[in-house]
Design a protein around this motif. Structure first.
Motif, mmCIF file in Angstrom:
data_model
loop_
_atom_site.group_PDB
_atom_site.id
_atom_site.type_symbol
_atom_site.label_atom_id
_atom_site.label_comp_id
_atom_site.label_asym_id
_atom_site.label_seq_id
_atom_site.Cartn_x
_atom_site.Cartn_y
_atom_site.Cartn_z
ATOM 1 N N ILE A 113 33.850 59.739 23.604
ATOM 2 C CA ILE A 113 33.608 58.969 25.033
ATOM 3 C C ILE A 113 34.871 58.570 25.548
ATOM 4 O O ILE A 113 35.999 58.576 25.019
ATOM 5 C CB ILE A 113 32.996 57.470 24.674
ATOM 6 C CG1 ILE A 113 33.586 56.416 23.651
ATOM 7 C CG2 ILE A 113 31.247 57.860 24.129
ATOM 8 C CD1 ILE A 113 33.107 55.222 23.699
ATOM 9 N N PHE A 114 34.943 58.408 26.821
ATOM 10 C CA PHE A 114 36.066 57.951 27.719
ATOM 11 C C PHE A 114 35.657 56.944 28.786
ATOM 12 O O PHE A 114 34.639 57.136 29.264
ATOM 13 C CB PHE A 114 36.592 59.352 28.191
ATOM 14 C CG PHE A 114 37.842 58.798 29.327
ATOM 15 C CD1 PHE A 114 39.227 58.940 28.964
ATOM 16 C CD2 PHE A 114 37.277 58.911 30.874
ATOM 17 C CE1 PHE A 114 40.108 58.356 29.702
ATOM 18 C CE2 PHE A 114 38.494 58.518 31.545
ATOM 19 C CZ PHE A 114 39.712 58.669 31.047
ATOM 20 N N GLY A 115 36.620 55.994 28.927
ATOM 21 C CA GLY A 115 36.271 55.222 29.939
ATOM 22 C C GLY A 115 37.275 54.201 30.337
ATOM 23 O O GLY A 115 38.304 53.981 29.552
ATOM 24 N N GLN A 116 37.051 53.197 31.062
ATOM 25 C CA GLN A 116 37.950 52.098 31.350
ATOM 26 C C GLN A 116 38.038 50.979 30.080
ATOM 27 O O GLN A 116 37.027 50.708 29.533
ATOM 28 C CB GLN A 116 37.826 51.198 32.520
ATOM 29 C CG GLN A 116 38.890 50.505 33.101
ATOM 30 C CD GLN A 116 38.583 49.962 34.513
ATOM 31 O OE1 GLN A 116 37.853 50.403 35.271
ATOM 32 N NE2 GLN A 116 39.133 48.872 34.782
ATOM 33 N N TYR A 117 39.100 50.819 29.548
ATOM 34 C CA TYR A 117 39.396 49.869 28.357
ATOM 35 C C TYR A 117 39.740 48.509 28.702
ATOM 36 O O TYR A 117 40.616 48.251 29.588
ATOM 37 C CB TYR A 117 40.396 50.678 27.631
ATOM 38 C CG TYR A 117 40.951 49.825 26.045
ATOM 39 C CD1 TYR A 117 39.999 50.073 25.285
ATOM 40 C CD2 TYR A 117 42.021 49.062 26.596
ATOM 41 C CE1 TYR A 117 40.540 49.225 24.164
ATOM 42 C CE2 TYR A 117 42.530 48.238 25.114
ATOM 43 C CZ TYR A 117 41.688 48.219 24.060
ATOM 44 O OH TYR A 117 41.914 47.765 22.943
ATOM 45 N N GLU A 118 39.233 47.587 27.977
ATOM 46 C CA GLU A 118 39.751 46.086 28.021
ATOM 47 C C GLU A 118 39.902 45.774 26.622
ATOM 48 O O GLU A 118 38.964 45.859 25.863
ATOM 49 C CB GLU A 118 38.747 45.217 29.019
ATOM 50 C CG GLU A 118 39.086 43.896 29.184
ATOM 51 C CD GLU A 118 38.258 43.307 30.125
ATOM 52 O OE1 GLU A 118 38.557 41.995 30.191
ATOM 53 O OE2 GLU A 118 37.190 43.750 30.461
ATOM 54 N N LYS A 119 40.974 44.790 26.267
ATOM 55 C CA LYS A 119 41.107 44.280 24.927
ATOM 56 C C LYS A 119 40.744 42.631 25.224
ATOM 57 O O LYS A 119 41.153 42.068 26.015
ATOM 58 C CB LYS A 119 42.323 44.242 24.498
ATOM 59 C CG LYS A 119 42.590 43.961 22.987
ATOM 60 C CD LYS A 119 44.074 44.274 22.593
ATOM 61 C CE LYS A 119 44.205 43.706 21.244
ATOM 62 N NZ LYS A 119 45.522 44.195 20.525
ATOM 63 N N SER A 120 40.057 42.202 24.314
ATOM 64 C CA SER A 120 39.665 40.789 24.017
ATOM 65 C C SER A 120 40.785 39.803 24.160
ATOM 66 O O SER A 120 41.855 40.155 23.367
ATOM 67 C CB SER A 120 38.487 40.156 23.007
ATOM 68 O OG SER A 120 38.209 39.283 23.140
ATOM 69 N N GLU A 121 40.694 38.531 24.710
ATOM 70 C CA GLU A 121 41.809 37.454 24.621
ATOM 71 C C GLU A 121 40.946 36.526 23.809
ATOM 72 O O GLU A 121 39.734 36.008 24.177
ATOM 73 C CB GLU A 121 42.042 36.842 25.766
ATOM 74 C CG GLU A 121 43.078 35.898 25.997
ATOM 75 C CD GLU A 121 43.415 35.329 27.230
ATOM 76 O OE1 GLU A 121 44.232 34.130 27.239
ATOM 77 O OE2 GLU A 121 42.875 35.608 28.174
ATOM 78 N N SER A 122 41.762 35.949 22.915
ATOM 79 C CA SER A 122 41.240 35.048 21.866
ATOM 80 C C SER A 122 41.214 33.490 22.434
ATOM 81 O O SER A 122 41.758 32.611 22.210
ATOM 82 C CB SER A 122 41.927 34.845 20.521
ATOM 83 O OG SER A 122 41.921 36.096 19.926
ATOM 84 N N VAL A 123 40.067 33.259 23.356
ATOM 85 C CA VAL A 123 39.960 32.287 24.210
ATOM 86 C C VAL A 123 39.722 31.136 23.547
ATOM 87 O O VAL A 123 40.387 29.895 23.763
ATOM 88 C CB VAL A 123 38.945 32.364 25.247
ATOM 89 C CG1 VAL A 123 38.590 31.199 25.992
ATOM 90 C CG2 VAL A 123 39.213 33.427 26.148
ATOM 91 N N TRP A 124 39.056 30.918 22.412
ATOM 92 C CA TRP A 124 38.750 29.838 21.578
ATOM 93 C C TRP A 124 40.003 29.276 20.745
ATOM 94 O O TRP A 124 39.918 28.018 20.441
ATOM 95 C CB TRP A 124 37.672 30.114 20.321
ATOM 96 C CG TRP A 124 37.918 31.390 19.605
ATOM 97 C CD1 TRP A 124 38.783 31.011 18.384
ATOM 98 C CD2 TRP A 124 38.336 32.601 19.660
ATOM 99 N NE1 TRP A 124 38.946 32.404 17.768
ATOM 100 C CE2 TRP A 124 38.837 33.265 18.505
ATOM 101 C CE3 TRP A 124 37.397 33.488 20.867
ATOM 102 C CZ2 TRP A 124 38.681 34.728 18.430
ATOM 103 C CZ3 TRP A 124 37.755 34.957 20.504
ATOM 104 C CH2 TRP A 124 38.072 35.386 19.541
ATOM 105 N N LEU A 125 41.199 29.853 20.743
ATOM 106 C CA LEU A 125 42.244 29.449 19.986
ATOM 107 C C LEU A 125 42.893 28.289 21.021
ATOM 108 O O LEU A 125 43.625 27.541 20.375
ATOM 109 C CB LEU A 125 43.444 30.625 19.772
ATOM 110 C CG LEU A 125 42.791 31.737 18.695
ATOM 111 C CD1 LEU A 125 43.953 32.745 18.735
ATOM 112 C CD2 LEU A 125 42.512 31.231 17.433
#
Length: 290
Positions: A113-125
């Motif tokens: 698969i190929f597509g736009q990528y986003e990485k999560s931010e650890s908001v709860w920290l």
């Protein structure tokens, strides 16, 4: 259980494919996301498809995301080569240092698969260090997962935490834009909850009220009962609390260190799902009841 609540199913795989687009900041367990644009049986299929993308006005970088289910199958040098070949097909300006957007290619199943990528931010920290803390309070990570279980779709949902304590669940819910109110029958903890909420810049209502006196109706409620560690509530009191919850909420998430299934069922609820959350030397049962 959070996965089942958010997506409607679960999987033992490290990768989940769904038509539902969940905001990455919501879940502490979703690490990254690829919004699929193309898929193919071979890398060459994606190379041909990537060439058809319109001109990209933003600077970009292409990443090879190693599928944890297939870890080690493709050597590092080969992964870099594949990402580079895909990147050469895209129309636009490559920026390997500070790109404005990311694309990703990843092997899945028997294809790619190929597509736009986003990485999560650890908001709860960011909400871990509160002015007021209780050692028995839920961790921010677990609290965030529980509010996702309680309110998988935030649109039009009215929620309550009637035993809110210092406001751990309230803070996580408010950070997601969930319409929630808190209450507790202890004036000391309601004051602490208000201070904790204000500390992070959120605005939320915290009432001084016994949950047995709640008259308003809510779509969902989160009832954490950690205080049983310090004082054992009589069966009659627990039954009154559960009966009240059955009256004022359609769906209730109950967190308890005791097995109270018989109480829950006697109060009129059906236990739909359950899991166990551990913190330190003790564990809590998390139950979805309707």
């Amino acid at each position: 259980m959070e996965m089942r609540s958010l997506f409607g199913f679960d999987t033992s795989s490290f990768v989940l494919e769904s038509t539902k687009q969940i905001n990455l900041g919501r879940s502490p367990f979703i690490k990254e996301r690829i919004d699929i644009m193309y898929r193919g049986e071979y890398v060459e299929d994606l190379i041909q498809q990537a060439n058809q993308l319109p001109i990209n006005e933003s600077t970009f970088k292409v990443l090879f995301i190693e599928n944890p289910d297939k870890r080690g199958e493709i050597p590092f040098a080969e992964r870099k080569k594949i990402a580079r070949e895909i990147g050469l097909q895209l129309k636009g300006k490559v920026d390997l240092v500070e790109p404005q957007m990311f694309f990703a290619i990843m092997p899945v199943g028997k294809g790619w698969i190929f597509g736009q990528y986003e990485k999560s931010e650890s908001v709860w920290l960011k909400t871990q260090q509160k002015p007021h803390q209780y050692s028995t309070a839920l961790s921010t990570k677990v609290a965030r997962a529980i509010i996702n279980i309680a309110v998988p779709d935030i649109n039009g949902v009215k929620a309550i935490d009637p035993c809110c304590g210092i406001g751990t669940v309230l803070i996580e819910a408010l950070s997601m834009g969930i319409d929630i109110v808190g209450s507790d029958n202890n004036p000391l903890v309601t004051g602490n909850a208000r201070e904790n909420i204000a500390h992070f810049g959120y605005k939320g209502e915290v009432l001084l009220k016994d949950m047995r006196d709640i008259q308003e109706y809510y779509d969902t409620a989160v009832i954490d009962m950690p205080y049983n560690l310090c004082s054992v509530l009589p069966r009659e009191t627990q039954m009154e609390m559960l009966a009240s919850a059955h009256r004022f909420a359609k769906k209730v998430i109950i967190i308890t260190i005791e097995t109270i299934d018989s109480y829950i069922e006697e109060a009129g609820f059906i236990i739909k799902d359950r899991c166990t959350a551990k913190k330190g030397s003790f564990s809590r049962q998390v139950l979805i009841c309707e």
